[in-house]
Design a protein around this motif. Structure first.
Motif, PDB file in Angstrom:
ATOM      1  N   LEU A  37      -4.581   8.779  -2.624  1.00 31.19           N
ATOM      2  CA  LEU A  37      -4.123  10.027  -3.215  1.00 31.19           C
ATOM      3  C   LEU A  37      -4.716  11.226  -2.485  1.00 31.19           C
ATOM      4  N   PRO A  38      -3.925  12.297  -2.305  1.00 32.31           N
ATOM      5  CA  PRO A  38      -4.413  13.485  -1.608  1.00 32.31           C
ATOM      6  C   PRO A  38      -5.129  14.446  -2.563  1.00 32.31           C
ATOM      7  N   LYS A  87      -7.726  15.530 -12.984  1.00 36.11           N
ATOM      8  CA  LYS A  87      -6.630  16.331 -13.529  1.00 36.11           C
ATOM      9  C   LYS A  87      -5.313  15.575 -13.500  1.00 36.11           C
ATOM     10  N   ALA A  88      -5.045  14.893 -12.407  1.00 33.48           N
ATOM     11  CA  ALA A  88      -3.755  14.213 -12.236  1.00 33.48           C
ATOM     12  C   ALA A  88      -3.597  13.012 -13.141  1.00 33.48           C
ATOM     13  N   THR A  89      -4.704  12.369 -13.503  1.00 33.19           N
ATOM     14  CA  THR A  89      -4.623  11.112 -14.257  1.00 33.19           C
ATOM     15  C   THR A  89      -4.918  11.270 -15.739  1.00 33.19           C
ATOM     16  N   GLN A  90      -5.042  12.486 -16.212  1.00 34.75           N
ATOM     17  CA  GLN A  90      -5.427  12.674 -17.608  1.00 34.75           C
ATOM     18  C   GLN A  90      -4.371  12.204 -18.608  1.00 34.75           C
ATOM     19  N   ASP A  91      -3.111  12.116 -18.160  1.00 30.63           N
ATOM     20  CA  ASP A  91      -2.037  11.699 -19.062  1.00 30.63           C
ATOM     21  C   ASP A  91      -1.465  10.324 -18.727  1.00 30.63           C
ATOM     22  N   THR A  92      -2.152   9.576 -17.896  1.00 35.97           N
ATOM     23  CA  THR A  92      -1.615   8.272 -17.498  1.00 35.97           C
ATOM     24  C   THR A  92      -2.714   7.222 -17.508  1.00 35.97           C
ATOM     25  N   ASP A  93      -2.312   5.957 -17.439  1.00 35.39           N
ATOM     26  CA  ASP A  93      -3.261   4.851 -17.416  1.00 35.39           C
ATOM     27  C   ASP A  93      -3.193   4.194 -16.047  1.00 35.39           C
ATOM     28  N   LEU A  94      -3.912   4.787 -15.105  1.00 38.97           N
ATOM     29  CA  LEU A  94      -3.891   4.315 -13.731  1.00 38.97           C
ATOM     30  C   LEU A  94      -4.989   3.294 -13.470  1.00 38.97           C
ATOM     31  N   ILE A  95      -6.119   3.474 -14.129  1.00 41.63           N
ATOM     32  CA  ILE A  95      -7.284   2.626 -13.869  1.00 41.63           C
ATOM     33  C   ILE A  95      -7.270   1.417 -14.789  1.00 41.63           C
ATOM     34  N   GLN A  96      -7.353   0.244 -14.191  1.00 42.14           N
ATOM     35  CA  GLN A  96      -7.418  -1.005 -14.952  1.00 42.14           C
ATOM     36  C   GLN A  96      -8.754  -1.695 -14.643  1.00 42.14           C
ATOM     37  N   SER A  97      -8.960  -2.824 -15.265  1.00 38.64           N
ATOM     38  CA  SER A  97     -10.246  -3.519 -15.156  1.00 38.64           C
ATOM     39  C   SER A  97     -10.557  -3.954 -13.725  1.00 38.64           C
ATOM     40  N   ASN A  98      -9.510  -4.141 -12.909  1.00 37.78           N
ATOM     41  CA  ASN A  98      -9.736  -4.611 -11.532  1.00 37.78           C
ATOM     42  C   ASN A  98      -9.633  -3.480 -10.504  1.00 37.78           C
ATOM     43  N   THR A  99      -9.825  -2.239 -10.963  1.00 36.11           N
ATOM     44  CA  THR A  99      -9.658  -1.082 -10.092  1.00 36.11           C
ATOM     45  C   THR A  99     -10.981  -0.600  -9.507  1.00 36.11           C
ATOM     46  N   GLU A 100     -10.951  -0.315  -8.210  1.00 36.42           N
ATOM     47  CA  GLU A 100     -12.105   0.301  -7.548  1.00 36.42           C
ATOM     48  C   GLU A 100     -11.667   1.658  -7.021  1.00 36.42           C
ATOM     49  N   ILE A 101     -12.512   2.678  -7.246  1.00 35.70           N
ATOM     50  CA  ILE A 101     -12.239   4.038  -6.789  1.00 35.70           C
ATOM     51  C   ILE A 101     -13.115   4.346  -5.604  1.00 35.70           C
ATOM     52  N   TYR A 102     -12.514   4.936  -4.546  1.00 36.45           N
ATOM     53  CA  TYR A 102     -13.273   5.284  -3.342  1.00 36.45           C
ATOM     54  C   TYR A 102     -13.182   6.780  -3.108  1.00 36.45           C
ATOM     55  N   SER A 153      -3.289 -10.176 -11.607  1.00 34.58           N
ATOM     56  CA  SER A 153      -3.749 -11.353 -10.872  1.00 34.58           C
ATOM     57  C   SER A 153      -4.370 -10.964  -9.530  1.00 34.58           C
ATOM     58  N   ILE A 154      -4.114  -9.708  -9.085  1.00 37.28           N
ATOM     59  CA  ILE A 154      -4.760  -9.214  -7.879  1.00 37.28           C
ATOM     60  C   ILE A 154      -6.238  -9.009  -8.174  1.00 37.28           C
ATOM     61  N   GLU A 155      -7.076  -9.585  -7.345  1.00 39.41           N
ATOM     62  CA  GLU A 155      -8.517  -9.555  -7.621  1.00 39.41           C
ATOM     63  C   GLU A 155      -9.068  -8.137  -7.651  1.00 39.41           C
ATOM     64  N   THR A 156      -8.674  -7.309  -6.672  1.00 43.15           N
ATOM     65  CA  THR A 156      -9.168  -5.937  -6.617  1.00 43.15           C
ATOM     66  C   THR A 156      -8.054  -4.984  -6.205  1.00 43.15           C
ATOM     67  N   GLN A 157      -7.878  -3.957  -7.010  1.00 39.71           N
ATOM     68  CA  GLN A 157      -6.944  -2.889  -6.691  1.00 39.71           C
ATOM     69  C   GLN A 157      -7.773  -1.692  -6.243  1.00 39.71           C
ATOM     70  N   ARG A 158      -7.411  -1.068  -5.120  1.00 35.26           N
ATOM     71  CA  ARG A 158      -8.201   0.030  -4.574  1.00 35.26           C
ATOM     72  C   ARG A 158      -7.432   1.343  -4.660  1.00 35.26           C
ATOM     73  N   ILE A 159      -8.105   2.368  -5.155  1.00 34.06           N
ATOM     74  CA  ILE A 159      -7.543   3.707  -5.188  1.00 34.06           C
ATOM     75  C   ILE A 159      -8.457   4.622  -4.402  1.00 34.06           C
ATOM     76  N   SER A 169       0.833  -1.199   0.000  1.00 28.13           N
ATOM     77  CA  SER A 169       0.000   0.000   0.000  1.00 28.13           C
ATOM     78  C   SER A 169       0.869   1.251   0.000  1.00 28.13           C
ATOM     79  N   VAL A 170       0.363   2.289  -0.659  1.00 33.35           N
ATOM     80  CA  VAL A 170       1.056   3.572  -0.746  1.00 33.35           C
ATOM     81  C   VAL A 170       0.063   4.671  -0.397  1.00 33.35           C
ATOM     82  N   THR A 171       0.419   5.498   0.572  1.00 33.01           N
ATOM     83  CA  THR A 171      -0.403   6.638   0.956  1.00 33.01           C
ATOM     84  C   THR A 171       0.378   7.922   0.730  1.00 33.01           C
ATOM     85  N   LEU A 172      -0.164   8.797  -0.100  1.00 36.98           N
ATOM     86  CA  LEU A 172       0.441  10.101  -0.323  1.00 36.98           C
ATOM     87  C   LEU A 172      -0.319  11.110   0.539  1.00 36.98           C
ATOM     88  N   GLU A 173       0.386  11.793   1.417  1.00 40.91           N
ATOM     89  CA  GLU A 173      -0.264  12.749   2.296  1.00 40.91           C
ATOM     90  C   GLU A 173      -0.498  14.084   1.581  1.00 40.91           C
TER      91      GLU A 173
END
Length: 227
Positions: free
Chosen positions: A178-179, A212-227, A196-202, A152-156
């Motif tokens: 993400l902050p 704004k931060a993700t407009q130039d990157t591919d952060l979200i994949q098929s197994n991604t959940e956003i909270y 292979s990870i069943e669920t990735q949480r952001i 896990s990674v937490t950005l303050e």
């Protein structure tokens, strides 16, 4: 032209296996190229720059300890150092500020020694759950590339930028927080999260900042959940 290439290093007649760089002295390019006696390498406080190919071909190096003052590691600095077993950082803050990426040549391979160990040690322990404080406004490119112990990674609040491929191929990374201050996530900043990870949480603090931060990157994949 370096006579150390393929040779043992002696200092005052003593074989050098534990090398500590002089405080405040940069390591010149190719300085220890091909040396076969160095096993434990420590960068002293005050050492800021490690030149390109500085330890390339040092096939006996097993442990590398970074000081809090290291700012830049040159391309191919650890090329061929496949015996490396441990990479120690002085702190999370100082590690996030190291330049392992050469913008001009676009080279990163064999620059960050994590590529040989797939882990990073802080206070002698593998990094698993990491909190990056707001005092670190930018996480430099490739600093945690291939660190497979991260879960896990937490950005303050205060962190504004995640560099290119900063967490690329961290196969065990499940949770990212993400902050609201995040402004930019570089290309593949958190790619390739293990499919292979069943669920990735952001976890996000702000929808606007996340978009704004993700407009130039591919952060979200098929197994991604956003909270």
């Amino acid at each position: 032209s370096n006579p150390l290439n393929g040779a043992l290093l002696y200092l005052c007649g003593e074989l050098v296996t534990d090398l500590i760089t002089p405080a405040g002295t940069p390591v010149a390019p190719f300085a220890f190229f091909g040396c076969t006696s160095i096993k434990n390498l420590t960068f002293s406080e005050g050492t800021t720059h490690i030149g390109e190919y500085a330890f390339a071909g040092c096939s006996a190096i097993e442990t590398v300890r970074f000081s809090s003052t290291v700012e830049k590691v040159g391309i191919y600095a650890f090329d061929g150092c496949e015996a490396i077993k441990e990479v120690h950082a002085a702190s999370v803050e100082s590690w996030c500020q190291i330049e392992f990426w050469d913008e001009k040549s676009k080279v990163y391979i064999s620059t960050n020694p994590i590529c040989y160990t797939n882990t990073l040690l802080i206070d002698g322990k593998p990094v698993t759950d990491i909190v990056i404080p707001g005092s670190v406004s930018e996480i430099k490119p490739f600093v945690f590339h291939l660190c497979n112990t991260l879960t896990s990674v937490t950005l303050e609040e205060g962190v504004r930028k995640v560099g290119t491929r900063a967490f690329w191929d961290c196969d065990s990374l499940v949770t990212v927080t993400l902050p609201s201050t995040i402004e930019n996530i570089g290309v593949a900043g958190f790619l390739n999260l293990n499919e292979s990870i069943e669920t990735q949480r952001i976890n996000i603090a702000s929808v606007d900042s996340f978009i704004k931060a993700t407009q130039d990157t591919d952060l979200i994949q098929s197994n991604t959940e956003i909270y």
